[in-house]
Write an enzyme that holds these catalytic residues in place. Structure first.
Site, PDB file in Angstrom:
ATOM      1  N   SER A   1      46.422  10.020  63.676  1.00  0.00           N
ATOM      2  CA  SER A   1      47.196   9.129  64.555  1.00  0.00           C
ATOM      3  C   SER A   1      47.444   9.822  65.884  1.00  0.00           C
ATOM      4  O   SER A   1      47.756  11.028  65.910  1.00  0.00           O
ATOM      5  CB  SER A   1      48.534   8.790  63.904  1.00  0.00           C
ATOM      6  OG  SER A   1      49.366   8.115  64.825  1.00  0.00           O
TER       7      SER A   1
ATOM      8  N   TYR B   1      56.395  10.692  59.368  1.00  0.00           N
ATOM      9  CA  TYR B   1      55.029  10.142  59.434  1.00  0.00           C
ATOM     10  C   TYR B   1      54.119  11.061  60.242  1.00  0.00           C
ATOM     11  O   TYR B   1      53.013  11.396  59.806  1.00  0.00           O
ATOM     12  CB  TYR B   1      55.074   8.742  60.059  1.00  0.00           C
ATOM     13  CG  TYR B   1      53.714   8.186  60.419  1.00  0.00           C
ATOM     14  CD1 TYR B   1      52.817   7.800  59.440  1.00  0.00           C
ATOM     15  CD2 TYR B   1      53.333   8.050  61.759  1.00  0.00           C
ATOM     16  CE1 TYR B   1      51.560   7.300  59.778  1.00  0.00           C
ATOM     17  CE2 TYR B   1      52.089   7.548  62.105  1.00  0.00           C
ATOM     18  CZ  TYR B   1      51.200   7.175  61.108  1.00  0.00           C
ATOM     19  OH  TYR B   1      49.957   6.687  61.443  1.00  0.00           O
TER      20      TYR B   1
HETATM   21  N1  LIG Z   1      47.183   0.457  63.361  1.00  0.00           N
HETATM   22  C1  LIG Z   1      47.531   1.438  64.170  1.00  0.00           C
HETATM   23  O1  LIG Z   1      47.994   1.178  65.285  1.00  0.00           O
HETATM   24  C2  LIG Z   1      47.345   2.876  63.746  1.00  0.00           C
HETATM   25  C3  LIG Z   1      47.682   3.860  64.677  1.00  0.00           C
HETATM   26  C4  LIG Z   1      47.531   5.193  64.316  1.00  0.00           C
HETATM   27  C5  LIG Z   1      47.026   5.540  63.078  1.00  0.00           C
HETATM   28  N2  LIG Z   1      46.695   4.542  62.198  1.00  0.00           N
HETATM   29  C6  LIG Z   1      46.154   4.962  60.889  1.00  0.00           C
HETATM   30  O2  LIG Z   1      44.969   4.234  60.619  1.00  0.00           O
HETATM   31  C7  LIG Z   1      44.832   4.032  59.210  1.00  0.00           C
HETATM   32  C8  LIG Z   1      44.683   2.538  58.934  1.00  0.00           C
HETATM   33  O3  LIG Z   1      45.808   1.910  59.484  1.00  0.00           O
HETATM   34  P1  LIG Z   1      46.025   0.323  59.484  1.00  0.00           P
HETATM   35  O4  LIG Z   1      46.881   0.037  60.642  1.00  0.00           O
HETATM   36  O5  LIG Z   1      44.743  -0.368  59.274  1.00  0.00           O
HETATM   37  O6  LIG Z   1      46.938   0.260  58.176  1.00  0.00           O
HETATM   38  P2  LIG Z   1      47.383  -0.968  57.252  1.00  0.00           P
HETATM   39  O7  LIG Z   1      47.080  -2.252  57.893  1.00  0.00           O
HETATM   40  O8  LIG Z   1      48.799  -0.674  56.883  1.00  0.00           O
HETATM   41  O9  LIG Z   1      46.442  -0.719  55.988  1.00  0.00           O
HETATM   42  C9  LIG Z   1      46.634   0.463  55.257  1.00  0.00           C
HETATM   43  C10 LIG Z   1      45.494   0.619  54.283  1.00  0.00           C
HETATM   44  O10 LIG Z   1      45.728   1.809  53.532  1.00  0.00           O
HETATM   45  C11 LIG Z   1      45.789   1.467  52.154  1.00  0.00           C
HETATM   46  N3  LIG Z   1      46.724   2.304  51.415  1.00  0.00           N
HETATM   47  C12 LIG Z   1      48.024   2.548  51.693  1.00  0.00           C
HETATM   48  N4  LIG Z   1      48.546   3.335  50.750  1.00  0.00           N
HETATM   49  C13 LIG Z   1      47.556   3.582  49.853  1.00  0.00           C
HETATM   50  C14 LIG Z   1      47.477   4.335  48.656  1.00  0.00           C
HETATM   51  N5  LIG Z   1      48.535   4.983  48.159  1.00  0.00           N
HETATM   52  N6  LIG Z   1      46.296   4.380  48.014  1.00  0.00           N
HETATM   53  C15 LIG Z   1      45.222   3.733  48.495  1.00  0.00           C
HETATM   54  N7  LIG Z   1      45.220   2.993  49.615  1.00  0.00           N
HETATM   55  C16 LIG Z   1      46.392   2.932  50.286  1.00  0.00           C
HETATM   56  C17 LIG Z   1      46.255   0.017  52.136  1.00  0.00           C
HETATM   57  O11 LIG Z   1      45.956  -0.585  50.890  1.00  0.00           O
HETATM   58  P3  LIG Z   1      46.845  -1.815  50.322  1.00  0.00           P
HETATM   59  O12 LIG Z   1      46.315  -3.059  50.975  1.00  0.00           O
HETATM   60  O13 LIG Z   1      46.634  -1.755  48.870  1.00  0.00           O
HETATM   61  O14 LIG Z   1      48.283  -1.542  50.728  1.00  0.00           O
HETATM   62  C18 LIG Z   1      45.439  -0.545  53.296  1.00  0.00           C
HETATM   63  O15 LIG Z   1      44.116  -0.743  52.927  1.00  0.00           O
HETATM   64  C19 LIG Z   1      46.085   4.630  58.565  1.00  0.00           C
HETATM   65  O16 LIG Z   1      45.799   5.925  58.112  1.00  0.00           O
HETATM   66  C20 LIG Z   1      47.078   4.676  59.714  1.00  0.00           C
HETATM   67  O17 LIG Z   1      48.069   5.681  59.551  1.00  0.00           O
HETATM   68  C21 LIG Z   1      46.856   3.235  62.503  1.00  0.00           C
END
Ligand SMILES: NC(=O)c1ccc[n+]([C@@H]2O[C@H](COP(=O)([O-])OP(=O)(O)OC[C@H]3O[C@@H](n4cnc5c(N)ncnc54)[C@H](OP(=O)(O)O)[C@@H]3O)[C@@H](O)[C@H]2O)c1
Length: 276
Positions: A133, A146
């Site tokens: 992130s 986080y």
């Molecule tokens: N979106 C942003 O702006 C942003 C910015 C910085 C970093 N990130 C990082 O990018 C990555 C994806 O983010 P996103 O925004 O797409 O997140 P999201 O919409 O919250 O989706 C999270 C994903 O991770 C899975 N997950 C969560 N806990 C899990 C566990 N214990 N075991 C297996 N799978 C798990 C979820 O599965 P379920 O559907 O089963 O919950 C979902 O597929 C993350 O690592 C996040 O920290 C995102």
């Protein structure tokens, strides 16, 4: 990199992971999409099928990692799945929340690496992309637990890059800025706003989220950047996948620790802030 062979993407049922899985498939790789609950993978499987993408689903829960069935031609691994929570000052963030963040965003990732690294090392080729992130680049109050869970993986990426280079396996850390997903939406409200000593700073932080929301790119746009990075023959250890992430990374590279801290203090804790 020649876009053939297989890729594995964690957290592929929604958000960034889903878009990355489909983008890798469009580039010609066979995709193993891991999901926590296979019942949630139906729309992904249907979209992949309609697009002619070879995609299979496997179960993976980062809180209880079980053996994966890795394809012999695996060459791209994307550690995307992650959790965001606990937007509180360090003194108030519950320890179970801290443990869950570290279990999911660090320990579980290492458990997956325990399986995929020997596989790629034996093949003598491949790339591991780790989604951390861009928040690790800014001293944002209330995101400490986080950020720490993501910074732990950032440090692991550096060691992994050095460990695996002799075996022809590359490591890329992707530091997203805002990407319009459920995860981003869930980071809008800061529970810290309910704590009087921290209310002013929390309100300031929440107001700053307008600019973050406005800068958010789609998961599909982020996925194109992420896959470009992973399939490139050369590139830096760290990169972003969106304009705000690019700016944060460029600023981080161009400034000292103290300059960055002074900027964040002025932004989030200006003189005259309420005292207890
Ligand atoms: N979106 C942003 O702006 C942003 C910015 C910085 C970093 N990130 C990082 O990018 C990555 C994806 O983010 P996103 O925004 O797409 O997140 P999201 O919409 O919250 O989706 C999270 C994903 O991770 C899975 N997950 C969560 N806990 C899990 C566990 N214990 N075991 C297996 N799978 C798990 C979820 O599965 P379920 O559907 O089963 O919950 C979902 O597929 C993350 O690592 C996040 O920290 C995102």
């Amino acid at each position: 990199m020649d876009p053939s062979g297989s890729a594995l993407v964690t957290g592929a049922n929604r958000g960034i992971g889903r878009a990355v899985a489909l983008e890798l498939g469009r580039r010609g790789l066979a995709v193993v999409a891991t999901v926590r609950d296979p019942d949630t993978a139906g729309p992904l499987v249907a979209e992949a099928g309609a697009a002619g993408i070879a995609l299979t689903v496997q179960h993976l829960d980062l809180g209880a990692v079980t053996p994966l069935d890795l394809p012999a031609d695996l060459r791209v691994v994307v550690l995307n799945a992650g959790t965001q929570s606990g937007y509180l000052p360090i003194e108030a963030v519950p320890l179970p929340v801290v443990r869950d963040l570290l279990e999911t965003n660090f320990v579980g990732q290492i458990a997956v690496l325990h399986q995929v690294v020997p596989h790629l090392r034996a093949r003598g080729a491949g790339v591991i992309g780790v989604i951390t992130s861009s928040s690790v680049l800014v001293a944002s109050p209330f995101y400490g637990a986080y950020r720490a869970s993501k910074a732990a993986m950032s440090a692991a990426c550096e060691s992994l890059a050095v460990e695996l280079a002799p075996f022809g396996v590359t490591v890329r850390e992707i530091l997203p800025g805002p990407v319009a997903t459920d995860g981003l939406a869930g980071s809008e409200h800061l529970d810290a706003v309910a704590l009087p000593p921290y209310r002013a700073a929390a309100e300031r932080m929440m107001a700053s989220r307008d600019a973050v929301r406005a800068a958010a790119v789609t998961p599909e746009a982020a996925a194109v950047r992420i896959v470009d990075t992973l399939l490139a023959d050369a590139g830096p250890l760290r990169s972003a996948c969106d304009p705000m992430g690019d700016d944060l990374l460029a600023h981080w590279r161009a400034t000292t620790d103290q300059e960055r801290l002074d900027r964040d203090l002025a932004r989030y804790a200006p003189a005259g802030d309420p005292s207890p």
